[in-house]
Motif scaffolding. Structure first.
Motif, PDB file in Angstrom:
ATOM      1  N   PHE A  15      -1.385  11.755   0.162  1.00 40.94           N
ATOM      2  CA  PHE A  15      -2.274  12.436  -0.790  1.00 40.94           C
ATOM      3  C   PHE A  15      -1.443  13.373  -1.652  1.00 40.94           C
ATOM      4  O   PHE A  15      -0.794  14.288  -1.120  1.00 40.94           O
ATOM      5  CB  PHE A  15      -3.365  13.181  -0.024  1.00 40.94           C
ATOM      6  CG  PHE A  15      -4.260  12.235   0.717  1.00 40.94           C
ATOM      7  CD1 PHE A  15      -3.877  11.708   1.954  1.00 40.94           C
ATOM      8  CD2 PHE A  15      -5.451  11.804   0.157  1.00 40.94           C
ATOM      9  CE1 PHE A  15      -4.679  10.785   2.623  1.00 40.94           C
ATOM     10  CE2 PHE A  15      -6.257  10.889   0.822  1.00 40.94           C
ATOM     11  CZ  PHE A  15      -5.871  10.380   2.055  1.00 40.94           C
ATOM     12  N   LEU A  17      -0.216  16.346  -3.930  1.00 38.94           N
ATOM     13  CA  LEU A  17      -0.591  17.746  -4.073  1.00 38.94           C
ATOM     14  C   LEU A  17      -1.288  17.920  -5.429  1.00 38.94           C
ATOM     15  O   LEU A  17      -0.997  17.201  -6.381  1.00 38.94           O
ATOM     16  CB  LEU A  17       0.642  18.651  -3.989  1.00 38.94           C
ATOM     17  CG  LEU A  17       1.475  18.536  -2.710  1.00 38.94           C
ATOM     18  CD1 LEU A  17       2.442  19.718  -2.593  1.00 38.94           C
ATOM     19  CD2 LEU A  17       0.602  18.450  -1.455  1.00 38.94           C
ATOM     20  N   SER A  18      -2.207  18.893  -5.499  1.00 37.70           N
ATOM     21  CA  SER A  18      -3.069  18.957  -6.682  1.00 37.70           C
ATOM     22  C   SER A  18      -2.293  19.217  -7.971  1.00 37.70           C
ATOM     23  O   SER A  18      -2.648  18.691  -9.027  1.00 37.70           O
ATOM     24  CB  SER A  18      -4.176  19.985  -6.494  1.00 37.70           C
ATOM     25  OG  SER A  18      -3.624  21.230  -6.184  1.00 37.70           O
ATOM     26  N   SER A  19      -1.211  20.008  -7.894  1.00 42.51           N
ATOM     27  CA  SER A  19      -0.440  20.289  -9.111  1.00 42.51           C
ATOM     28  C   SER A  19       0.164  19.005  -9.679  1.00 42.51           C
ATOM     29  O   SER A  19       0.183  18.792 -10.898  1.00 42.51           O
ATOM     30  CB  SER A  19       0.675  21.293  -8.821  1.00 42.51           C
ATOM     31  OG  SER A  19       1.471  20.813  -7.755  1.00 42.51           O
ATOM     32  N   GLN A  21      -0.967  15.956  -9.080  1.00 42.94           N
ATOM     33  CA  GLN A  21      -2.064  15.060  -9.502  1.00 42.94           C
ATOM     34  C   GLN A  21      -2.325  15.237 -10.986  1.00 42.94           C
ATOM     35  O   GLN A  21      -2.499  14.268 -11.724  1.00 42.94           O
ATOM     36  CB  GLN A  21      -3.365  15.406  -8.759  1.00 42.94           C
ATOM     37  CG  GLN A  21      -3.414  14.913  -7.350  1.00 42.94           C
ATOM     38  CD  GLN A  21      -4.836  14.923  -6.807  1.00 42.94           C
ATOM     39  OE1 GLN A  21      -5.772  14.507  -7.477  1.00 42.94           O
ATOM     40  NE2 GLN A  21      -4.983  15.413  -5.595  1.00 42.94           N
ATOM     41  N   GLU A  22      -2.346  16.508 -11.396  1.00 45.87           N
ATOM     42  CA  GLU A  22      -2.612  16.812 -12.799  1.00 45.87           C
ATOM     43  C   GLU A  22      -1.525  16.237 -13.702  1.00 45.87           C
ATOM     44  O   GLU A  22      -1.811  15.654 -14.743  1.00 45.87           O
ATOM     45  CB  GLU A  22      -2.660  18.333 -12.953  1.00 45.87           C
ATOM     46  CG  GLU A  22      -3.607  18.813 -13.995  1.00 45.87           C
ATOM     47  CD  GLU A  22      -4.018  20.245 -13.679  1.00 45.87           C
ATOM     48  OE1 GLU A  22      -3.791  21.104 -14.540  1.00 45.87           O
ATOM     49  OE2 GLU A  22      -4.515  20.498 -12.555  1.00 45.87           O
ATOM     50  N   ARG A  25      -1.889  12.415 -13.855  1.00 46.08           N
ATOM     51  CA  ARG A  25      -3.033  12.056 -14.695  1.00 46.08           C
ATOM     52  C   ARG A  25      -2.712  12.210 -16.181  1.00 46.08           C
ATOM     53  O   ARG A  25      -3.073  11.355 -16.983  1.00 46.08           O
ATOM     54  CB  ARG A  25      -4.241  12.946 -14.371  1.00 46.08           C
ATOM     55  CG  ARG A  25      -5.055  12.453 -13.219  1.00 46.08           C
ATOM     56  CD  ARG A  25      -6.372  13.228 -13.156  1.00 46.08           C
ATOM     57  NE  ARG A  25      -6.843  13.338 -11.794  1.00 46.08           N
ATOM     58  CZ  ARG A  25      -7.401  12.336 -11.111  1.00 46.08           C
ATOM     59  NH1 ARG A  25      -7.543  11.159 -11.674  1.00 46.08           N
ATOM     60  NH2 ARG A  25      -7.791  12.510  -9.875  1.00 46.08           N
ATOM     61  N   ALA A  67      -9.387  11.696  -5.899  1.00 44.16           N
ATOM     62  CA  ALA A  67      -8.085  12.316  -5.653  1.00 44.16           C
ATOM     63  C   ALA A  67      -6.983  11.248  -5.598  1.00 44.16           C
ATOM     64  O   ALA A  67      -7.157  10.205  -4.962  1.00 44.16           O
ATOM     65  CB  ALA A  67      -8.130  13.102  -4.350  1.00 44.16           C
ATOM     66  N   HIS A  69      -3.918   9.206  -4.549  1.00 45.47           N
ATOM     67  CA  HIS A  69      -3.265   8.947  -3.263  1.00 45.47           C
ATOM     68  C   HIS A  69      -2.678   7.546  -3.264  1.00 45.47           C
ATOM     69  O   HIS A  69      -3.043   6.702  -4.083  1.00 45.47           O
ATOM     70  CB  HIS A  69      -4.298   9.067  -2.128  1.00 45.47           C
ATOM     71  CG  HIS A  69      -5.351   8.013  -2.214  1.00 45.47           C
ATOM     72  ND1 HIS A  69      -6.492   8.172  -2.975  1.00 45.47           N
ATOM     73  CD2 HIS A  69      -5.430   6.767  -1.686  1.00 45.47           C
ATOM     74  CE1 HIS A  69      -7.224   7.081  -2.899  1.00 45.47           C
ATOM     75  NE2 HIS A  69      -6.598   6.192  -2.125  1.00 45.47           N
TER      76      HIS A  69
END
Ligand code: 2AM
Length: 214
Positions: A15, A17-19, A21-22, A25, A67, A69
Motif C-alpha cells: 500500500f 504511502l499517502s504522500s 499516492q498523490e 496520481r 487507495a 496499491h
C-alpha cells in the motif's frame, strides 16, 4: 459465517504511502492529459471510441479505484485458490507490516485500464505468489502493477491482465510502434488501443506490505 471463514483478507499487497499516492496520481494524470493530445494517439482514437472522429478525454474516461496499491495475492476472504497457503508462507508472515520501496518503471493504457508496472526486487519476489502469471510463460512478477483507473464498468482485476497481454507481445518479439519521445519516457503503441510508456526515471514509491479486508 464461522470465524475461520473470514480471517483471511480480500487481498494482500503493498500500500503506497499517502504522500506518494498523490505524486503517482499527478504523474498519471499528466500522462493522460498529454496522451490524448498526441497525433499518434488521435490516429488510433477509434480503439477507444469506436469512431475515428470522436474525441476522448482520458482523464474522464478512467475512474479512480481507491487507495493505490500493488496486489500480491487476491484471497477473496479465503475463497481464492491458494489463499490459505499464501497467508501461511513464512515470508508473508515475517514481512507483514514492513516498509518497502516499489519501483514503478512504466505506465500503460488500454481501452479498459490505466496502470503502472512495478518491477519487483528479489526480496519483494518472495511475497509474489507462484500462480500470479497464470498460464503465461512470463517470469514471476511480470503481472505486478498498480491500478490507476478503469473505464466505466471495468473491474480492476483487468489491469494486470492488460499488462500481461502487452508483455506477452513483447516476449513474442513484437517491438510495437515507437510513437513519441515524451518528457517522462518513450511511448510505444502495441495495437488495439494498447500504449506503454517506459519511464526514463523509475518512480520510487514507499509502500507498506499489508492486507485489505474491505
Ligand atoms: P488490481 O490489483 O489490479 O487493482 C480488490 O479487488 C483488489 O484485488 C484490486 O486491487 C484488484 O485488482 C485485485 N483483484 C481482484 N480480483 C483479482 C484476481 N482474480 N486476481 C488478482 N487480483 C485481483
Amino acid at each position: 459465517a464461522p470465524l475461520e471463514e473470514v480471517d483471511l483478507p480480500l487481498f494482500f499487497g503493498w500500500f503506497l504511502l499517502s504522500s506518494v499516492q498523490e505524486k503517482v496520481r499527478c504523474t498519471s494524470m499528466d500522462f493522460l492529459k498529454t496522451l490524448d493530445t498526441l497525433e499518434a494517439f488521435k490516429k488510433h482514437l477509434a480503439d477507444f471510441t469506436g469512431k475515428a472522429e470522436k474525441e476522448v478525454d482520458l482523464e474522464q474516461y478512467f475512474k479512480p479505484k481507491g487507495a493505490l496499491h500493488c496486489t500480491t495475492k487476491f484471497c477473496n476472504y479465503g475463497k481464492a485458490e491458494g489463499a490459505k497457503e499464501y497467508a501461511e508462507n513464512p515470508a508473508v508472515k515475517a514481512l507483514y507490516g514492513s516498509a518497502f520501496e516499489l519501483s514503478l518503471t512504466a505506465l500503460f493504457v488500454t481501452p479498459r485500464t490505466v496502470g503502472a508496472r512495478v518491477s519487483l526486487t528479489d526480496e519483494q519476489l518472495q511475497l509474489w505468489p507462484a500462480d500470479a502469471e497464470q498460464s503465461s510463460s512470463l517470469p514471476p512478477g511480470s503481472r505486478a502493477h498498480i491500478t490507476l483507473g478503469c473505464a466505466e464498468g471495468v473491474e480492476p482485476v483487468q489491469t494486470g491482465l492488460d499488462l500481461l497481454d502487452i508483455l506477452a507481445l513483447q516476449q513474442d518479439g513484437q517491438q510495437g510502434e515507437p510513437a513519441e519521445e515524451m518528457e517522462l519516457g518513450s511511448l510505444t503503441y502495441y495495437g488495439e488501443g494498447r500504449w506503454l510508456l517506459s519511464l526514463r526515471e523509475p518512480i520510487g514509491a514507499p509502500a507498506c506490505f499489508s492486507s485489505f479486508y474491505g
